[in-house]
Design a protein around this motif. Structure first.
Motif, PDB file in Angstrom:
ATOM      1  N   ASN A 189       0.862  -1.179   0.000  1.00  0.00           N
ATOM      2  CA  ASN A 189       0.000   0.000   0.000  1.00  0.00           C
ATOM      3  C   ASN A 189       0.898   1.229   0.000  1.00  0.00           C
ATOM      4  O   ASN A 189       1.772   1.358   0.864  1.00  0.00           O
ATOM      5  CB  ASN A 189      -0.889   0.012   1.238  1.00  0.00           C
ATOM      6  CG  ASN A 189      -1.797  -1.190   1.322  1.00  0.00           C
ATOM      7  OD1 ASN A 189      -2.903  -1.190   0.781  1.00  0.00           O
ATOM      8  ND2 ASN A 189      -1.332  -2.247   1.990  1.00  0.00           N
ATOM      9  N   LEU A 190       0.689   2.139  -0.952  1.00  0.00           N
ATOM     10  CA  LEU A 190       1.569   3.286  -1.124  1.00  0.00           C
ATOM     11  C   LEU A 190       0.851   4.590  -0.803  1.00  0.00           C
ATOM     12  O   LEU A 190      -0.273   4.827  -1.241  1.00  0.00           O
ATOM     13  CB  LEU A 190       2.099   3.332  -2.564  1.00  0.00           C
ATOM     14  CG  LEU A 190       2.949   4.543  -2.949  1.00  0.00           C
ATOM     15  CD1 LEU A 190       4.200   4.633  -2.079  1.00  0.00           C
ATOM     16  CD2 LEU A 190       3.322   4.481  -4.425  1.00  0.00           C
ATOM     17  N   PHE A 191       1.533   5.418  -0.005  1.00  0.00           N
ATOM     18  CA  PHE A 191       1.028   6.753   0.326  1.00  0.00           C
ATOM     19  C   PHE A 191       2.120   7.776   0.025  1.00  0.00           C
ATOM     20  O   PHE A 191       3.311   7.459   0.042  1.00  0.00           O
ATOM     21  CB  PHE A 191       0.670   6.855   1.810  1.00  0.00           C
ATOM     22  CG  PHE A 191      -0.289   5.796   2.289  1.00  0.00           C
ATOM     23  CD1 PHE A 191      -1.658   5.968   2.159  1.00  0.00           C
ATOM     24  CD2 PHE A 191       0.184   4.630   2.875  1.00  0.00           C
ATOM     25  CE1 PHE A 191      -2.542   5.000   2.603  1.00  0.00           C
ATOM     26  CE2 PHE A 191      -0.694   3.658   3.318  1.00  0.00           C
ATOM     27  CZ  PHE A 191      -2.061   3.845   3.189  1.00  0.00           C
ATOM     28  N   THR A 192       1.699   9.001  -0.219  1.00  0.00           N
ATOM     29  CA  THR A 192       2.627  10.121  -0.333  1.00  0.00           C
ATOM     30  C   THR A 192       2.187  11.198   0.653  1.00  0.00           C
ATOM     31  O   THR A 192       1.010  11.583   0.675  1.00  0.00           O
ATOM     32  CB  THR A 192       2.658  10.698  -1.758  1.00  0.00           C
ATOM     33  OG1 THR A 192       3.132   9.702  -2.667  1.00  0.00           O
ATOM     34  CG2 THR A 192       3.594  11.913  -1.826  1.00  0.00           C
ATOM     35  N   SER A 193       3.127  11.651   1.467  1.00  0.00           N
ATOM     36  CA  SER A 193       2.862  12.740   2.410  1.00  0.00           C
ATOM     37  C   SER A 193       3.685  13.949   1.999  1.00  0.00           C
ATOM     38  O   SER A 193       4.917  13.875   1.954  1.00  0.00           O
ATOM     39  CB  SER A 193       3.227  12.313   3.839  1.00  0.00           C
ATOM     40  OG  SER A 193       3.183  13.424   4.718  1.00  0.00           O
TER      41      SER A 193
END
Length: 350
Positions: free
Chosen positions: A101-105
């Motif tokens: 699962n990929l997120f960008t902050s």
């Protein structure tokens, strides 16, 4: 924060292990993913991995937190394309043993830890892996000449304070790529890991993690337990729990030829350091694993406090990354989750 235990030690069903990897650049991505491979996800015991790409927000733009499983729009900077392609390739190559699962902050450095901790809480993560705030120059093994990652030290410090689960800080000293470092073929070089067990919950969490790693076919493990002479300074309750996990580990691995267990009795911190140095000269170590600080008998660290420069690593972790120690082995410092009723939360440090 949560009052539920979210640790590797207390995860009975390995297939439900949920890990988070925080990355800033291609170097931190490659090193953290190679480490994840050695935590040993398999087809029978697949892991769920949450990756957060952390990007410093500059100017007055609005912070963003993007879930790439839901959002169509993407945030691009100079190295975003390469990082996303590499993550997708990593997931494709290991699709039978991990769910990614990929997120960008995109947020100011001083508030990055909030996105890390909130995401870990919501996704029931058991272990967060953070890169050290220094990265070695190419083919280097000396952090004295390393390149600083701006803002990362304060992010790590705040994450350690507020994390709803266990945390590891990974200082990568070698320039090996994830493809060669995580190779499983018979032609691969056996990797030698060392766990320095100084007691306390952080050490017990580190041992639980090392227990997963030694199941990897290319990993050998030396476990060194440090004991104070005549049990000086021991806390009986901690010593009893340490004895329990050491017994559990040894019963599990007593017939494993890849595992060596030793005990070293010391009188002070200088003897602790001397014993670690003797390990470094007697074998080529690829990875040092150590608990950060919680629960360590202070006798084992006596007279070492003036040596520490990086509080995020603890005294022994800091010693392991010093240039004077002269090792090419990387360092993983582990802090077990501190439950809400066990801590007094200080002000966040910026």
């Amino acid at each position: 924060m949560t009052n539920k235990k979210r640790t590797i030690q207390h995860t009975t069903d390995v297939s439900k292990l949920r890990l988070m990897a925080c990355i800033y650049d291609q170097e931190s991505m490659a090193s953290l993913f190679s480490l994840l491979d050695f935590v040993n996800p398999t087809t029978n015991n697949p892991f769920t991995i949450f990756v957060i790409h952390l990007i410093e927000l500059l100017g007055r733009a609005t912070p963003m937190f993007i879930d790439h499983m839901k959002e169509i729009g993407e945030y691009w900077d100079n190295n975003n394309v390469a990082i996303h392609k590499s993550i997708k390739l990593y997931e494709k190559d290991r699709m039978n043993c991990i769910t990614m699962n990929l997120f960008t902050s995109v947020t100011p450095n001083r508030t990055m830890y909030q996105d890390i901790c909130e995401s870990a809480l919501l996704n029931k993560v058991r272990f967060i892996i953070l890169p050290f705030h220094k990265k070695c120059i190419k083919d280097g093994n000396d952090f004295s000449s390393a390149i600083l990652r701006p803002g990362v030290q304060s992010t790590n410090a705040n994450t350690l304070i507020h994390a709803p689960c266990s945390v590891g800080i990974y200082a990568c000293k070698n320039a090996a790529t994830w493809e060669t470092f995580s190779c499983r073929s018979n032609q691969c070089t056996r990797r030698q890991f060392v766990l320095l067990f100084l007691g306390g919950p952080d050490a017990r969490e580190a041992l639980a993690l090392a227990s997963h790693m030694v199941e990897h076919p290319d990993v050998s493990l030396i476990v060194v337990r440090f004991l104070a002479n005549e049990q000086r300074g021991d806390i009986k309750s901690e010593r009893k729990m340490d004895d329990g996990v050491i017994t559990w580990f040894w019963v599990k691995n007593e017939r494993n030829e890849k595992v060596v267990y030793r005990e070293v009795v010391v009188n002070n911190g200088f003897e602790t350091v001397s014993a670690i140095q003797s390990l470094n000269t007697s074998a080529s170590i690829d990875l040092w694993i150590v608990g950060r600080e919680n629960g360590i008998n202070l006798t084992l660290l006596e007279e070492l406090s003036e040596w520490s420069e990086n509080s995020e690593l603890g005294l022994i972790g800091d010693f392991l990354v010093l240039a004077d120690f002269n090792t090419s082995g990387s360092v993983l410092v582990v802090q077990q989750q501190v439950l809400r009723n066990e801590r007094v939360v200080p002000l966040a440090c910026y």
